[in-house]
Design a protein around this motif. Structure first.
Motif, mmCIF file in Angstrom:
data_model
loop_
_atom_site.group_PDB
_atom_site.id
_atom_site.type_symbol
_atom_site.label_atom_id
_atom_site.label_comp_id
_atom_site.label_asym_id
_atom_site.label_seq_id
_atom_site.Cartn_x
_atom_site.Cartn_y
_atom_site.Cartn_z
ATOM 1 N N GLU A 111 0.833 -1.181 0.000
ATOM 2 C CA GLU A 111 0.000 0.000 0.000
ATOM 3 C C GLU A 111 0.876 1.242 0.000
ATOM 4 N N LEU A 112 0.461 2.233 -0.750
ATOM 5 C CA LEU A 112 1.152 3.514 -0.781
ATOM 6 C C LEU A 112 0.302 4.536 -0.044
ATOM 7 N N GLU A 113 0.967 5.348 0.766
ATOM 8 C CA GLU A 113 0.277 6.413 1.477
ATOM 9 C C GLU A 113 1.097 7.684 1.385
ATOM 10 N N ASP A 114 0.403 8.837 1.362
ATOM 11 C CA ASP A 114 1.134 10.089 1.418
ATOM 12 C C ASP A 114 1.442 10.423 2.873
ATOM 13 N N ALA A 115 2.040 11.573 3.118
ATOM 14 C CA ALA A 115 2.478 11.930 4.464
ATOM 15 C C ALA A 115 1.316 12.091 5.435
ATOM 16 N N PHE A 116 0.109 12.272 4.929
ATOM 17 C CA PHE A 116 -1.061 12.430 5.780
ATOM 18 C C PHE A 116 -1.840 11.127 5.940
ATOM 19 N N GLY A 117 -1.260 10.025 5.428
ATOM 20 C CA GLY A 117 -1.917 8.736 5.556
ATOM 21 C C GLY A 117 -2.991 8.479 4.532
ATOM 22 N N ARG A 118 -3.064 9.314 3.517
ATOM 23 C CA ARG A 118 -4.057 9.119 2.466
ATOM 24 C C ARG A 118 -3.535 8.105 1.447
ATOM 25 N N PRO A 119 -4.378 7.180 1.001
ATOM 26 C CA PRO A 119 -3.913 6.146 0.064
ATOM 27 C C PRO A 119 -3.537 6.726 -1.291
ATOM 28 N N VAL A 120 -2.479 6.182 -1.868
ATOM 29 C CA VAL A 120 -2.026 6.546 -3.206
ATOM 30 C C VAL A 120 -1.893 5.262 -4.006
ATOM 31 N N LYS A 121 -2.562 5.183 -5.115
ATOM 32 C CA LYS A 121 -2.497 3.976 -5.928
ATOM 33 C C LYS A 121 -1.158 3.890 -6.654
ATOM 34 N N VAL A 122 -0.673 2.662 -6.818
ATOM 35 C CA VAL A 122 0.655 2.467 -7.375
ATOM 36 C C VAL A 122 0.761 3.058 -8.776
ATOM 37 N N CYS A 123 -0.285 2.905 -9.598
ATOM 38 C CA CYS A 123 -0.219 3.448 -10.953
ATOM 39 C C CYS A 123 -0.281 4.967 -10.949
ATOM 40 N N SER A 124 -1.036 5.537 -10.026
ATOM 41 C CA SER A 124 -1.087 6.996 -9.916
ATOM 42 C C SER A 124 0.286 7.539 -9.555
ATOM 43 N N TRP A 125 0.980 6.836 -8.677
ATOM 44 C CA TRP A 125 2.328 7.270 -8.309
ATOM 45 C C TRP A 125 3.296 7.143 -9.488
ATOM 46 N N LEU A 126 3.222 6.037 -10.203
ATOM 47 C CA LEU A 126 4.118 5.834 -11.340
ATOM 48 C C LEU A 126 3.918 6.912 -12.408
ATOM 49 N N LYS A 127 2.690 7.375 -12.565
ATOM 50 C CA LYS A 127 2.399 8.383 -13.577
ATOM 51 C C LYS A 127 2.962 9.759 -13.225
ATOM 52 N N LYS A 128 3.486 9.910 -12.010
ATOM 53 C CA LYS A 128 4.131 11.160 -11.628
ATOM 54 C C LYS A 128 5.592 11.214 -12.098
ATOM 55 N N ILE A 129 6.103 10.094 -12.580
ATOM 56 C CA ILE A 129 7.481 10.057 -13.078
ATOM 57 C C ILE A 129 7.558 10.843 -14.379
ATOM 58 N N SER A 130 8.580 11.656 -14.509
ATOM 59 C CA SER A 130 8.730 12.448 -15.731
ATOM 60 C C SER A 130 9.331 11.608 -16.848
ATOM 61 N N CYS A 131 9.031 11.982 -18.079
ATOM 62 C CA CYS A 131 9.614 11.380 -19.277
ATOM 63 C C CYS A 131 9.231 9.916 -19.482
ATOM 64 N N VAL A 132 8.077 9.514 -18.994
ATOM 65 C CA VAL A 132 7.602 8.155 -19.231
ATOM 66 C C VAL A 132 6.117 8.192 -19.564
ATOM 67 N N GLN A 133 5.656 7.126 -20.195
ATOM 68 C CA GLN A 133 4.232 6.894 -20.402
ATOM 69 C C GLN A 133 3.875 5.603 -19.671
ATOM 70 N N VAL A 134 2.924 5.680 -18.773
ATOM 71 C CA VAL A 134 2.549 4.537 -17.946
ATOM 72 C C VAL A 134 1.142 4.074 -18.321
ATOM 73 N N THR A 135 1.002 2.791 -18.583
ATOM 74 C CA THR A 135 -0.315 2.202 -18.805
ATOM 75 C C THR A 135 -0.505 1.056 -17.818
ATOM 76 N N CYS A 136 -1.705 0.972 -17.267
ATOM 77 C CA CYS A 136 -2.012 -0.070 -16.289
ATOM 78 C C CYS A 136 -3.287 -0.791 -16.684
ATOM 79 N N GLU A 137 -3.274 -2.095 -16.549
ATOM 80 C CA GLU A 137 -4.448 -2.924 -16.798
ATOM 81 C C GLU A 137 -4.858 -3.549 -15.471
ATOM 82 N N SER A 138 -5.988 -3.114 -14.934
ATOM 83 C CA SER A 138 -6.458 -3.608 -13.643
ATOM 84 C C SER A 138 -7.119 -4.971 -13.799
ATOM 85 N N LYS A 139 -6.709 -5.923 -12.952
ATOM 86 C CA LYS A 139 -7.259 -7.270 -12.987
ATOM 87 C C LYS A 139 -7.814 -7.612 -11.602
ATOM 88 N N SER A 140 -9.135 -7.562 -11.468
ATOM 89 C CA SER A 140 -9.768 -7.871 -10.191
ATOM 90 C C SER A 140 -10.243 -9.310 -10.119
#
Length: 281
Positions: A229-258
Motif C-alpha cells: 500500500e502507498l500512502e502520502d504523508a497524511f496517511g491518504r492512500p495513493v495507488k501504485v499506478c497513480s504514483w508511477l504516472k508522476k514520473i517524468s519522461c515516461v508513459q505509464v499504462t495499467c491494466e487492472s485485474k480484479s
C-alpha cells in the motif's frame, strides 16, 4: 524516508520487505531469528509465512518457490503488447529479465515450444538476452544453450540485487521484464524504478505486474488482500499506478485485474526521453 512532502508517497510492504530481508540474510549465511523487541502479531505472522516459503525445499533439497515460468506464462501475466514488442526486437537489441529464475522464458524465446512463445519471438533474428536472479538457478538446458549460442547472445547473472550492478556491467535494453521479481520484493520502490529507467533505451518498455494493490480503476473485490500500500504523508492512500504516472519522461499504462486471487495491476512503463525523475518515497 521523507515525511515532510505530502505529495511523496510512503510504501508499506510487510511481506515484500521481509522476503528481501530473508533472502539477503540467507545469502550472507546468517541465521534468521527474532530480536528481543516486541513484534506486532501481524508482522510476526508475515515473517513466519515468508520464512516458510523461502526455507521450504523439495525432495531434491532445492527451494520450491516458482523459478521456471516459461515465455507463454509471461504472455499471460504481463501487459498486453509485451509479446508484440518482444517479437519486434532485432538481433542487435537487448532484453533484460529480472528475477529470471531458471531462465525458462529466455530459453523459450530461442527454442519456443508453445504457440504463445512462437508469437512472442517473432520471425526475425533473436535479440540478445540477459537473465538476473538472486540465486544461480541455471539448468543443464541453460548451460547447453549458452555454450551453443555464446555469452554474447544469452547471459545469466546472479548473486546480486539489481541496484548492485553498474551500468557498465549491464548496458542498455529495449525491453525489461519483471515477473514476481525485484519490483514485487524491493524494499525501495523509488530506487528500483529509477534503476530500471536508467537501463532502458529511449523508446524502450518495462513490463511488470503488482499484486495485492489498490487498483487504478477501483474495481477490486470486497475483502481483497493488500500486500503493498502507498500512502502520502497524511496517511491518504495513493495507488501504485497513480504514483508511477508522476514520473517524468515516461508513459505509464495499467491494466487492472480484479478477477485474480489478489487485485493486480499489469504495468507498462515506456521511456520517452532521458530526463526521467522518480518521486522519492
Amino acid at each position: 524516508m521523507r515525511r515532510d512532502n505530502p505529495s511523496v508517497p510512503r510504501r508499506q510492504t510487510v511481506g515484500a520487505r521481509l522476503a528481501v530481508l530473508i533472502i539477503i540474510m540467507q545469502l550472507l549465511g546468517l541465521k534468521v531469528g527474532w530480536s528481543q523487541e516486541p513484534v506486532h502479531p501481524r508482522l510476526k505472522k508475515e515473517f513466519l509465512e515468508q520464512e516458510k516459503i523461502y526455507r521450504s525445499r523439495g525432495a531434491d533439497g532445492r527451494r520450491v518457490y516458482t523459478t521456471n515460468r516459461g515465455l507463454s506464462r509471461y504472455a499471460e501475466l504481463l501487459p498486453s503488447g509485451f509479446c508484440d514488442a518482444l517479437g519486434r526486437l532485432g538481433s542487435s537489441d537487448r532484453w533484460l529479465d529480472i528475477g529470471a529464475g531458471q531462465g525458462e522464458a529466455i530459453l523459450d524465446y530461442y527454442l519456443p515450444e508453445h504457440a504463445a512463445a512462437e508469437r512472442c519471438r517473432g520471425s526475425g533474428p533473436r535479440a540478445r538476452a540477459v537473465a538476473i536472479s538472486i540465486e544461480d538457478r541455471r539448468t543443464d538446458d541453460w548451460k547447453q544453450q549458452s555454450a551453443r549460442l555464446g555469452d554474447d547472445r544469452i547471459r545469466y547473472l546472479f548473486g546480486k540485487r539489481l541496484r548492485q550492478y553498474s551500468p557498465e556491467e549491464l548496458g542498455q535494453f529495449q525491453i525489461i521484464t519483471d515477473v514476481y521479481g525485484g519490483f514485487h520484493y524491493t524494499e525501495d520502490l523509488s530506487q528500483f524504478v529509477d534503476k530500471v529507467l536508467r537501463l532502458l533505451e529511449v523508446g524502450g518498455g518495462f513490463y511488470t505486474l503488482a499484486t495485492g494493490v489498490h487498483l487504478e480503476d477501483g474495481k477490486e473485490k470486497l475483502g481483497s488482500l493488500y500486500l503493498t500500500e502507498l500512502e502520502d504523508a497524511f496517511g491518504r492512500p495513493v495507488k501504485v499506478c497513480s504514483w508511477l504516472k508522476k514520473i517524468s519522461c515516461v508513459q505509464v499504462t495499467c491494466e487492472s485485474k480484479s478477477d485474480r486471487d489478489r487485485p493486480t495491476e499489469l504495468i507498462k512503463i515506456q521511456k520517452v526521453c532521458n530526463d526521467t525523475s522518480v518521486p522519492r518515497m
